[in-house]
Scaffold this motif. Sequence first.
Motif, mmCIF file in Angstrom:
data_model
loop_
_atom_site.group_PDB
_atom_site.id
_atom_site.type_symbol
_atom_site.label_atom_id
_atom_site.label_comp_id
_atom_site.label_asym_id
_atom_site.label_seq_id
_atom_site.Cartn_x
_atom_site.Cartn_y
_atom_site.Cartn_z
ATOM 1 N N GLN A 59 34.070 37.351 33.426
ATOM 2 C CA GLN A 59 33.645 37.366 32.029
ATOM 3 C C GLN A 59 32.132 37.415 31.995
ATOM 4 O O GLN A 59 31.466 36.608 32.637
ATOM 5 N N GLU A 91 28.582 37.746 29.536
ATOM 6 C CA GLU A 91 28.028 37.592 28.200
ATOM 7 C C GLU A 91 26.570 38.017 28.192
ATOM 8 O O GLU A 91 25.794 37.654 29.086
ATOM 9 N N VAL A 105 38.862 38.116 38.185
ATOM 10 C CA VAL A 105 38.607 38.088 36.745
ATOM 11 C C VAL A 105 37.157 37.702 36.510
ATOM 12 O O VAL A 105 36.670 36.719 37.073
ATOM 13 N N ARG A 116 30.411 40.160 24.631
ATOM 14 C CA ARG A 116 31.241 39.563 25.677
ATOM 15 C C ARG A 116 32.119 40.653 26.272
ATOM 16 O O ARG A 116 32.763 41.420 25.546
ATOM 17 N N ASN A 172 35.129 41.350 29.327
ATOM 18 C CA ASN A 172 36.057 40.885 30.352
ATOM 19 C C ASN A 172 36.406 42.069 31.248
ATOM 20 O O ASN A 172 36.725 43.153 30.751
ATOM 21 N N SER A 173 36.355 41.858 32.561
ATOM 22 C CA SER A 173 36.534 42.965 33.505
ATOM 23 C C SER A 173 37.600 42.658 34.542
ATOM 24 O O SER A 173 37.763 41.520 34.971
ATOM 25 N N LYS A 174 38.300 43.718 34.958
ATOM 26 C CA LYS A 174 39.317 43.628 36.012
ATOM 27 C C LYS A 174 39.228 44.892 36.858
ATOM 28 O O LYS A 174 39.272 46.008 36.334
#
Length: 219
Positions: free
Chosen positions: A199, A201, A197, A206, A208-210
């Motif tokens: 995050q 910025e 996971v 912002r 969020n990546s998976k």
Amino acid sequence: MNYLRLYQFSLLLIIISPLIFGCSKHTTPIQLQSHDYNLKKLIDDLRSINSIEAVLEVSYEKDDTSLGGDMYIKADKNNMIVRVYYMGFLAGEIVEENGTIKSKVKMSKKRAEFLITSLRKSIFWWNFDFDEIIDFQERYLLKSEGREVVIDKKKMLPISQRITNDDGDAIDINYSEPLPIEPEKESLKPTDWYQSVVQIEYQKFRVNSKITSLKVLRD
């Protein structure tokens, strides 16, 4: 503002380090144990990685706006391809070939160069000369001009990274939830793990990546 253009621009400004790569299909947690692994050995082993290829699920937030999409990235030490897809359609692409940058996203040359430099530093985070290494009780802090990387001593994985250019623009990356790249392996060393996971910025953005698929090539 055209949200599709905003989406293309913001997603292409950021990416994660190779240690986050993995597959979301891992449903059974595997305990990450301590290793007799010093910082020099970690860096030496990571430098055996020649290239990566991955697909990411990405969610983007700015103020009250929230969007989702997919990102494809392929990178080695000299070349890079980054593609962003929105609702299944190609929304933007940036390509680097031996230092020459070609962008299909509307941005200045200076911004594109900062983007590609940041992407490469994020992916191959170990591939730089540290001016200073600070040894804290539980963490290492690796520093150079425009660059800071924090590493967890027990897991020997990056926790955070900050990349700053001459104008003061900065990308902040935070990592969590380690998983094994190949869980079927009987003996796993720190370079066999990734942070699943991430995050990121950048200014007011912002992301969020998976990672959903990964290929890593080593020497």
